[in-house]
Design a protein around this motif. Structure first.
Motif, PDB file in Angstrom:
ATOM      1  N   CYS A  16       0.851  -1.191   0.000  1.00 57.79           N
ATOM      2  CA  CYS A  16       0.000   0.000   0.000  1.00 57.79           C
ATOM      3  C   CYS A  16       0.888   1.243   0.000  1.00 57.79           C
ATOM      4  N   LYS A  17       0.609   2.144  -0.923  1.00 60.03           N
ATOM      5  CA  LYS A  17       1.436   3.339  -1.057  1.00 60.03           C
ATOM      6  C   LYS A  17       0.562   4.577  -1.063  1.00 60.03           C
ATOM      7  N   SER A  53      -9.834   3.690   0.795  1.00 63.25           N
ATOM      8  CA  SER A  53      -9.422   5.050   0.440  1.00 63.25           C
ATOM      9  C   SER A  53      -8.988   5.126  -1.023  1.00 63.25           C
ATOM     10  N   PRO A  54      -9.518   6.084  -1.792  1.00 57.51           N
ATOM     11  CA  PRO A  54      -9.127   6.223  -3.205  1.00 57.51           C
ATOM     12  C   PRO A  54      -7.721   6.786  -3.376  1.00 57.51           C
ATOM     13  N   HIS A  55      -7.119   7.274  -2.295  1.00 51.64           N
ATOM     14  CA  HIS A  55      -5.798   7.890  -2.378  1.00 51.64           C
ATOM     15  C   HIS A  55      -4.667   6.877  -2.184  1.00 51.64           C
ATOM     16  N   ARG A  76      -7.745  -3.389  -6.415  1.00 52.56           N
ATOM     17  CA  ARG A  76      -8.834  -2.937  -5.554  1.00 52.56           C
ATOM     18  C   ARG A  76      -9.119  -4.030  -4.531  1.00 52.56           C
ATOM     19  N   ILE A  77      -9.320  -3.619  -3.284  1.00 48.95           N
ATOM     20  CA  ILE A  77      -9.631  -4.573  -2.221  1.00 48.95           C
ATOM     21  C   ILE A  77     -10.840  -4.066  -1.447  1.00 48.95           C
ATOM     22  N   GLN A  78     -11.861  -4.920  -1.334  1.00 43.84           N
ATOM     23  CA  GLN A  78     -13.075  -4.570  -0.598  1.00 43.84           C
ATOM     24  C   GLN A  78     -13.453  -5.718   0.332  1.00 43.84           C
ATOM     25  N   ARG A  79     -14.169  -5.384   1.388  1.00 39.88           N
ATOM     26  CA  ARG A  79     -14.714  -6.423   2.268  1.00 39.88           C
ATOM     27  C   ARG A  79     -15.877  -7.094   1.562  1.00 39.88           C
ATOM     28  N   ARG A  80     -15.943  -8.418   1.661  1.00 37.34           N
ATOM     29  CA  ARG A  80     -17.036  -9.153   1.039  1.00 37.34           C
ATOM     30  C   ARG A  80     -17.383 -10.359   1.903  1.00 37.34           C
ATOM     31  N   THR A  81     -18.684 -10.639   1.990  1.00 35.02           N
ATOM     32  CA  THR A  81     -19.156 -11.811   2.724  1.00 35.02           C
ATOM     33  C   THR A  81     -19.533 -12.899   1.728  1.00 35.02           C
ATOM     34  N   VAL A  82     -18.943 -14.074   1.888  1.00 31.15           N
ATOM     35  CA  VAL A  82     -19.212 -15.218   1.015  1.00 31.15           C
ATOM     36  C   VAL A  82     -19.543 -16.418   1.895  1.00 31.15           C
ATOM     37  N   ASP A  83     -20.715 -16.994   1.662  1.00 28.68           N
ATOM     38  CA  ASP A  83     -21.164 -18.153   2.443  1.00 28.68           C
ATOM     39  C   ASP A  83     -21.093 -17.884   3.945  1.00 28.68           C
ATOM     40  N   GLY A  84     -21.475 -16.670   4.322  1.00 30.67           N
ATOM     41  CA  GLY A  84     -21.535 -16.309   5.731  1.00 30.67           C
ATOM     42  C   GLY A  84     -20.206 -15.958   6.367  1.00 30.67           C
ATOM     43  N   ARG A  85     -19.151 -15.887   5.574  1.00 36.12           N
ATOM     44  CA  ARG A  85     -17.828 -15.580   6.125  1.00 36.12           C
ATOM     45  C   ARG A  85     -17.250 -14.362   5.423  1.00 36.12           C
TER      46      ARG A  85
END
Length: 208
Positions: A16-17, A53-55, A76-85
């Motif tokens: 991350c920069k 953050s977009p920066h 790009r990294i986002q939080r995601r829920t898959v099969d309840g996890r």
């Protein structure tokens, strides 16, 4: 290589920069869904990391020990829920590029050395091509098996001193290239070295 070709259990480095700030964190692949890589939740100082953050520029780096490291930019990294996890979902718009993570200049040696492989009884004569405080490149007449590539022990003689001195280093293979005339070239990261390595490199740099 597409980022979706990563496999469950593999480890990647998330870089991350932001302006002059640079932070590397390790992450483990939990699985792949379509073109998205699911990572085990990444934590820093006990807190789940927020990559929204977009920066912040995100680069993903993968090393398999057989080739030069591969990097995906503009991730790009986002939080995601898959099969309840919950996971960190990683996506990259382009295929990877090979990168050289070398940060310091190397000295050219072209001198003989001896390679000891942890699970092989007989040492191997090698030709050391270049060297720096955190890396070494050498030509080897034999292929090093994948299970041995992370623990390589190399030694050579410092012939410039009044009394010849043996220099020993421990290295981890990062990439390899098969040579047209036979044998292999290995690029390695140093993981351990004796104090005399620094004196040797400093002396060689003064000569140039």
């Amino acid at each position: 290589m597409k980022i979706s070709e990563l496999k469950k259990g593999q480890k990647v480095t998330i870089r991350c920069k932001h302006k002059t700030l640079l932070v590397d964190v390790e992450a483990h692949v939990a699985g792949v869904r379509s073109e998205v890589v699911l990572l085990e939740l990444i934590r820093h100082d006990g807190q789940i990391v927020d990559f929204s953050s977009p920066h912040v520029q995100i680069i993903t780096i993968y090393e398999d020990g057989l080739d030069m490291p591969k990097a995906w930019t503009n991730c790009r990294i986002q939080r995601r829920t898959v099969d309840g996890r919950q996971y960190h979902a990683l996506a990259a718009p382009k295929a990877s590029v090979k990168v050289n993570r070398r940060k310091v200049a190397r000295i050219l040696l072209n001198k003989p050395g001896i390679l000891k492989i942890s699970n092989v009884s007989d040492p191997v004569n090698i030709m050391i091509h270049d060297l720096c405080v955190n890396g070494i490149g050498f030509e080897c007449p034999v292929k090093i098996e994948e299970q041995d590539i992370r623990h390589l022990y190399i030694q050579f003689m410092d012939e410039d001193r009044d009394e010849e001195e043996e220099i020993k280093v421990e290295a981890r293979g990062v990439w390899k290239k098969e040579l047209p005339g036979g044998g292999f070239f290995y690029g390695c990261r140093l993981v351990n070295a004796e104090e005399n390595l620094g004196y040797y490199i400093a002396g060689k740099m003064r000569e140039t």
